[in-house]
Design a protein around this motif. Sequence first.
Motif, PDB file in Angstrom:
ATOM      1  N   LEU A 180       5.648 -39.840  -8.067  1.00  0.00           N
ATOM      2  CA  LEU A 180       6.797 -39.860  -7.159  1.00  0.00           C
ATOM      3  C   LEU A 180       6.380 -39.514  -5.731  1.00  0.00           C
ATOM      4  O   LEU A 180       6.740 -40.212  -4.777  1.00  0.00           O
ATOM      5  N   TYR A 198      18.637 -39.195  -2.360  1.00  0.00           N
ATOM      6  CA  TYR A 198      18.889 -40.601  -2.736  1.00  0.00           C
ATOM      7  C   TYR A 198      18.556 -40.825  -4.209  1.00  0.00           C
ATOM      8  O   TYR A 198      19.339 -41.425  -4.963  1.00  0.00           O
ATOM      9  N   LEU A 199      17.387 -40.342  -4.642  1.00  0.00           N
ATOM     10  CA  LEU A 199      16.927 -40.569  -6.015  1.00  0.00           C
ATOM     11  C   LEU A 199      17.920 -40.032  -7.035  1.00  0.00           C
ATOM     12  O   LEU A 199      18.185 -40.667  -8.065  1.00  0.00           O
ATOM     13  N   ARG A 228      23.824 -44.377  -5.353  1.00  0.00           N
ATOM     14  CA  ARG A 228      22.804 -44.644  -4.328  1.00  0.00           C
ATOM     15  C   ARG A 228      23.250 -45.764  -3.397  1.00  0.00           C
ATOM     16  O   ARG A 228      23.800 -46.769  -3.853  1.00  0.00           O
ATOM     17  N   MET A 239      17.344 -48.887  -7.218  1.00  0.00           N
ATOM     18  CA  MET A 239      16.054 -48.297  -7.561  1.00  0.00           C
ATOM     19  C   MET A 239      14.927 -49.240  -7.140  1.00  0.00           C
ATOM     20  O   MET A 239      15.159 -50.391  -6.772  1.00  0.00           O
ATOM     21  N   TRP A 274       9.218 -45.891  -7.941  1.00  0.00           N
ATOM     22  CA  TRP A 274       9.675 -44.591  -8.443  1.00  0.00           C
ATOM     23  C   TRP A 274      10.589 -44.716  -9.653  1.00  0.00           C
ATOM     24  O   TRP A 274      11.176 -43.754 -10.107  1.00  0.00           O
ATOM     25  N   GLU A 275      10.693 -45.910 -10.219  1.00  0.00           N
ATOM     26  CA  GLU A 275      11.439 -46.075 -11.472  1.00  0.00           C
ATOM     27  C   GLU A 275      10.676 -45.389 -12.599  1.00  0.00           C
ATOM     28  O   GLU A 275       9.444 -45.320 -12.600  1.00  0.00           O
ATOM     29  N   THR A 301      15.047 -33.276 -10.511  1.00  0.00           N
ATOM     30  CA  THR A 301      14.005 -34.300 -10.392  1.00  0.00           C
ATOM     31  C   THR A 301      13.178 -34.351 -11.668  1.00  0.00           C
ATOM     32  O   THR A 301      12.849 -35.433 -12.172  1.00  0.00           O
TER      33      THR A 301
END
Length: 311
Positions: A156, A206-207, A212, A216, A220-221, A295
């Motif tokens: 990430l 955002y993630l 969002r 995506m 970072w998926e 996260t």
Amino acid sequence: RLPEQQKTSESPLSWFRGVYLPPALHPLNKTFVKGGEWQDIDSTQEKRRAFLQDFCRKYNSRKKLQNHLVHLVSRIYVEDKHKVLYCEVPKAGCSNWKRVLMVLSGLAASANNISHDDVHYGKHLRKLDSYDLKGIYTRLNMYTKFIFVRDPMERLVSAFRDKFEHPNSYYHPVFGKAIIKKYRHNADEEALKTGSGVKFKEFIEYLLDSHRPVGMDIHWEQVSKLCYPCLINYDFIGKFETLEEDANYFLQLVGAPANLKFPKFKDRHSSDERTSTEVVRQYLKELSKEERQQTYDFYYLDYLMFNYTSP
């Protein structure tokens, strides 16, 4: 086998909704492996495969997804000559793996002189979803399937550094502008206009946002949604942390030319420090304790599937 309901009037793709492959592990073909120095790597490999299979059974992750088979294989690259399938995980050595696939297929003589743009935009390599259904099924069942993964938090942070801390004609105007507009209070006109200068904390907001402002991105998926490791049986699971030895062992397994070694060079921003555990720690300091936990929760499946230690 292809389904027999071919007499129905349904769309052919609808037969493959929720499909998954048999759970059995296929033994790796070690015919081409020479020398005893690979014994430890082979032992580690068998443990990784068994761990993932055990995880998938334990957590009942082989539930049928409501997706077409074509969607499930959309990140998988095909190399027909050596009969391999590679599921691309960005920020886990994927650029150099695509270079290697180009060499294996005879599209290039060496992996060392293939440019970044040629790798990612040249359209030299074919993806599995470009074949018809019989072609997809045949390759899934007959070819050696492999994947390379990376500690989720390292991956990430690496993606953030690559896409937002360097000039980028796509990620700044598309993602950067939307992120700054929604998550930065009192943003100045220049930032709103260019989308440059996104902060890591804003990126994480955002993630974690269920609404969002932009979708995506594969960089970072979660790996669980890129490669579906509990639905597709990967024969080889490499890790970025042991990239060189895993990759060169895999190349022996599939009978690659003896002179082909996995490239060591960093694809872009070569002067930057590599994203390490210590680098990640510095970025995570910008987050609240709650944001760090959320996260981790976001990548929870990836941590579990590939036996990574929670940060």
